[in-house]
Design a protein around this motif. Structure first.
Motif, PDB file in Angstrom:
ATOM      1  N   MET A   1       0.819  -1.183   0.000  1.00 35.33           N
ATOM      2  CA  MET A   1       0.000   0.000   0.000  1.00 35.33           C
ATOM      3  C   MET A   1       0.870   1.257   0.000  1.00 35.33           C
ATOM      4  SD  MET A   1      -3.289   0.615   2.143  1.00 35.33           S
ATOM      5  CE  MET A   1      -3.670   2.033   3.042  1.00 35.33           C
ATOM      6  N   MET A   2       1.934   1.248   0.731  1.00 30.93           N
ATOM      7  CA  MET A   2       2.821   2.399   0.813  1.00 30.93           C
ATOM      8  C   MET A   2       3.504   2.676  -0.524  1.00 30.93           C
ATOM      9  SD  MET A   2       3.799   4.673   2.759  1.00 30.93           S
ATOM     10  CE  MET A   2       5.057   5.889   2.863  1.00 30.93           C
ATOM     11  N   ARG A   3       3.768   1.650  -1.293  1.00 34.85           N
ATOM     12  CA  ARG A   3       4.474   1.791  -2.560  1.00 34.85           C
ATOM     13  C   ARG A   3       3.732   2.728  -3.514  1.00 34.85           C
ATOM     14  NH1 ARG A   3       6.046  -3.560  -5.979  1.00 34.85           N
ATOM     15  NH2 ARG A   3       6.102  -2.584  -8.005  1.00 34.85           N
ATOM     16  N   ALA A   4       2.425   2.738  -3.479  1.00 32.35           N
ATOM     17  CA  ALA A   4       1.621   3.576  -4.363  1.00 32.35           C
ATOM     18  C   ALA A   4       1.757   5.050  -4.014  1.00 32.35           C
ATOM     19  CB  ALA A   4       0.157   3.153  -4.275  1.00 32.35           C
ATOM     20  N   TRP A   5       2.166   5.361  -2.813  1.00 38.12           N
ATOM     21  CA  TRP A   5       2.255   6.752  -2.375  1.00 38.12           C
ATOM     22  C   TRP A   5       3.666   7.318  -2.429  1.00 38.12           C
ATOM     23  CZ3 TRP A   5      -1.763   9.796  -2.011  1.00 38.12           C
ATOM     24  CH2 TRP A   5      -3.008   9.212  -1.894  1.00 38.12           C
ATOM     25  N   ILE A   6       4.648   6.524  -2.814  1.00 35.24           N
ATOM     26  CA  ILE A   6       6.033   7.012  -2.826  1.00 35.24           C
ATOM     27  C   ILE A   6       6.200   8.179  -3.796  1.00 35.24           C
ATOM     28  CG2 ILE A   6       8.412   6.408  -3.437  1.00 35.24           C
ATOM     29  CD1 ILE A   6       7.886   3.651  -2.234  1.00 35.24           C
ATOM     30  N   LEU A   7       5.764   8.037  -5.036  1.00 35.35           N
ATOM     31  CA  LEU A   7       5.926   9.104  -6.027  1.00 35.35           C
ATOM     32  C   LEU A   7       5.199  10.385  -5.612  1.00 35.35           C
ATOM     33  CD1 LEU A   7       7.038  10.129  -8.703  1.00 35.35           C
ATOM     34  CD2 LEU A   7       5.040   9.113  -9.831  1.00 35.35           C
ATOM     35  N   PRO A   8       3.928  10.332  -5.202  1.00 39.62           N
ATOM     36  CA  PRO A   8       3.281  11.577  -4.779  1.00 39.62           C
ATOM     37  C   PRO A   8       3.977  12.256  -3.603  1.00 39.62           C
ATOM     38  CG  PRO A   8       1.630   9.895  -5.164  1.00 39.62           C
ATOM     39  CD  PRO A   8       2.963   9.225  -5.268  1.00 39.62           C
ATOM     40  N   VAL A   9       4.451  11.485  -2.631  1.00 42.98           N
ATOM     41  CA  VAL A   9       5.132  12.073  -1.478  1.00 42.98           C
ATOM     42  C   VAL A   9       6.448  12.719  -1.910  1.00 42.98           C
ATOM     43  CG1 VAL A   9       6.326  11.507   0.690  1.00 42.98           C
ATOM     44  CG2 VAL A   9       4.040  10.598   0.235  1.00 42.98           C
ATOM     45  N   VAL A  10       7.193  12.054  -2.776  1.00 41.78           N
ATOM     46  CA  VAL A  10       8.452  12.619  -3.268  1.00 41.78           C
ATOM     47  C   VAL A  10       8.187  13.918  -4.042  1.00 41.78           C
ATOM     48  CG1 VAL A  10      10.357  12.233  -4.895  1.00 41.78           C
ATOM     49  CG2 VAL A  10       9.731  10.452  -3.272  1.00 41.78           C
ATOM     50  N   LEU A  11       7.130  13.936  -4.834  1.00 41.68           N
ATOM     51  CA  LEU A  11       6.801  15.152  -5.590  1.00 41.68           C
ATOM     52  C   LEU A  11       6.454  16.309  -4.659  1.00 41.68           C
ATOM     53  CD1 LEU A  11       4.739  13.606  -8.513  1.00 41.68           C
ATOM     54  CD2 LEU A  11       6.944  14.765  -8.684  1.00 41.68           C
ATOM     55  N   VAL A  12       5.675  16.062  -3.619  1.00 46.71           N
ATOM     56  CA  VAL A  12       5.324  17.126  -2.670  1.00 46.71           C
ATOM     57  C   VAL A  12       6.573  17.604  -1.932  1.00 46.71           C
ATOM     58  CG1 VAL A  12       4.057  17.634  -0.537  1.00 46.71           C
ATOM     59  CG2 VAL A  12       2.917  16.455  -2.417  1.00 46.71           C
ATOM     60  N   LEU A  13       7.444  16.688  -1.547  1.00 47.29           N
ATOM     61  CA  LEU A  13       8.680  17.085  -0.863  1.00 47.29           C
ATOM     62  C   LEU A  13       9.579  17.918  -1.776  1.00 47.29           C
ATOM     63  CD1 LEU A  13       9.573  13.846   1.140  1.00 47.29           C
ATOM     64  CD2 LEU A  13       8.730  16.021   2.038  1.00 47.29           C
ATOM     65  N   CYS A  14       9.726  17.510  -3.031  1.00 52.95           N
ATOM     66  CA  CYS A  14      10.545  18.276  -3.978  1.00 52.95           C
ATOM     67  C   CYS A  14       9.956  19.664  -4.209  1.00 52.95           C
ATOM     68  CB  CYS A  14      10.670  17.540  -5.304  1.00 52.95           C
ATOM     69  SG  CYS A  14      11.703  16.083  -5.228  1.00 52.95           S
ATOM     70  N   GLY A  15       8.647  19.732  -4.340  1.00 54.83           N
ATOM     71  CA  GLY A  15       7.995  21.025  -4.508  1.00 54.83           C
ATOM     72  C   GLY A  15       8.190  21.915  -3.295  1.00 54.83           C
ATOM     73  N   SER A  16       8.126  21.317  -2.110  1.00 61.06           N
ATOM     74  CA  SER A  16       8.319  22.087  -0.880  1.00 61.06           C
ATOM     75  C   SER A  16       9.737  22.633  -0.786  1.00 61.06           C
ATOM     76  CB  SER A  16       8.024  21.214   0.342  1.00 61.06           C
ATOM     77  OG  SER A  16       6.698  20.760   0.305  1.00 61.06           O
ATOM     78  N   VAL A  17      10.719  21.804  -1.096  1.00 57.37           N
ATOM     79  CA  VAL A  17      12.113  22.254  -1.059  1.00 57.37           C
ATOM     80  C   VAL A  17      12.337  23.362  -2.084  1.00 57.37           C
ATOM     81  CG1 VAL A  17      14.488  21.524  -1.544  1.00 57.37           C
ATOM     82  CG2 VAL A  17      13.009  20.096  -0.126  1.00 57.37           C
ATOM     83  N   SER A  18      11.796  23.200  -3.281  1.00 60.74           N
ATOM     84  CA  SER A  18      11.929  24.235  -4.310  1.00 60.74           C
ATOM     85  C   SER A  18      11.266  25.531  -3.868  1.00 60.74           C
ATOM     86  CB  SER A  18      11.304  23.771  -5.625  1.00 60.74           C
ATOM     87  OG  SER A  18      11.946  22.638  -6.111  1.00 60.74           O
ATOM     88  N   ALA A  19      10.086  25.424  -3.270  1.00 63.74           N
ATOM     89  CA  ALA A  19       9.361  26.616  -2.819  1.00 63.74           C
ATOM     90  C   ALA A  19      10.130  27.337  -1.713  1.00 63.74           C
ATOM     91  CB  ALA A  19       7.972  26.225  -2.340  1.00 63.74           C
ATOM     92  N   VAL A  20      10.692  26.591  -0.777  1.00 60.97           N
ATOM     93  CA  VAL A  20      11.466  27.211   0.298  1.00 60.97           C
ATOM     94  C   VAL A  20      12.680  27.938  -0.287  1.00 60.97           C
ATOM     95  CG1 VAL A  20      12.950  26.714   2.292  1.00 60.97           C
ATOM     96  CG2 VAL A  20      10.687  25.682   2.138  1.00 60.97           C
ATOM     97  N   GLY A  21      13.343  27.314  -1.246  1.00 62.06           N
ATOM     98  CA  GLY A  21      14.486  27.965  -1.894  1.00 62.06           C
ATOM     99  C   GLY A  21      14.087  29.252  -2.592  1.00 62.06           C
ATOM    100  N   MET A  22      12.941  29.255  -3.241  1.00 60.68           N
ATOM    101  CA  MET A  22      12.484  30.468  -3.925  1.00 60.68           C
ATOM    102  C   MET A  22      12.068  31.556  -2.935  1.00 60.68           C
ATOM    103  SD  MET A  22      10.344  29.046  -7.118  1.00 60.68           S
ATOM    104  CE  MET A  22      11.184  29.010  -8.682  1.00 60.68           C
ATOM    105  N   ILE A  23      11.472  31.138  -1.815  1.00 55.42           N
ATOM    106  CA  ILE A  23      11.105  32.121  -0.787  1.00 55.42           C
ATOM    107  C   ILE A  23      12.358  32.761  -0.206  1.00 55.42           C
ATOM    108  CG2 ILE A  23      10.147  32.359   1.547  1.00 55.42           C
ATOM    109  CD1 ILE A  23       7.988  30.309   0.685  1.00 55.42           C
ATOM    110  N   LEU A  24      13.360  31.942   0.082  1.00 57.63           N
ATOM    111  CA  LEU A  24      14.620  32.471   0.613  1.00 57.63           C
ATOM    112  C   LEU A  24      15.329  33.379  -0.388  1.00 57.63           C
ATOM    113  CD1 LEU A  24      16.016  29.336   2.494  1.00 57.63           C
ATOM    114  CD2 LEU A  24      14.895  31.362   3.472  1.00 57.63           C
TER     115      LEU A  24
END
Length: 145
Positions: A1-24
């Protein structure tokens, strides 16, 4: 069940890191846009967009009773997403089997594809079709109604 959520979680984390970098860097507007794009892409690649999955054995039993197609799919598959989107509301009239959650479903997909788990594989009247045209699947749905 967890395997199906790996890609969406990675995408949200990458987006969050990118957003924090742009805010900074002093660009909060672009950060918000980037984060929204990553979240939307994660949603599209999540199991939430697909009809509720059933087990392969149950789907095949129901299909024999009412003639509806069985669609074997997996999260993150662009071809499965294409089929789902092109079917629109009609997608709920077929039985969807997530091969990552159901070992029997994965076995059916492998048996139909010479050992590969190629999806979407659509089972109509007991016969498998690999990555069929969505219009053809819609036609099969109208025949089963």
């Amino acid at each position: 069940m967890m395997r199906a959520w790996i890609l969406p979680v990675v995408l949200v984390l990458c987006g969050s890191v990118s957003a924090v970098g742009m805010i900074l860097a002093g660009n909060p507007g672009a950060a918000a846009v980037i984060l929204l794009l990553f979240v939307a892409f994660a949603g599209v690649n999540s199991p939430l967009l697909f009809p509720r999955s059933v087990g392969a054995l149950e789907a095949q039993r129901r299909s024999e009773a009412d003639g509806r197609p069985v669609v074997f799919w997996r999260p993150g598959c662009a071809y499965c997403l294409r089929l789902r989107m092109r079917l629109g509301r009609d997608a709920r009239r077929s039985y969807w089997v997530d091969i990552w959650r159901d070992p029997a479903g994965a076995a059916v997909a492998r048996a139909a594809n010479d050992g590969d788990e190629t999806v979407p594989t659509v089972l109509v009247a007991g016969r498998p079709y690999v990555n069929p045209d969505p219009d053809w699947v819609r036609e099969q749905l109208s025949r089963s109604a």
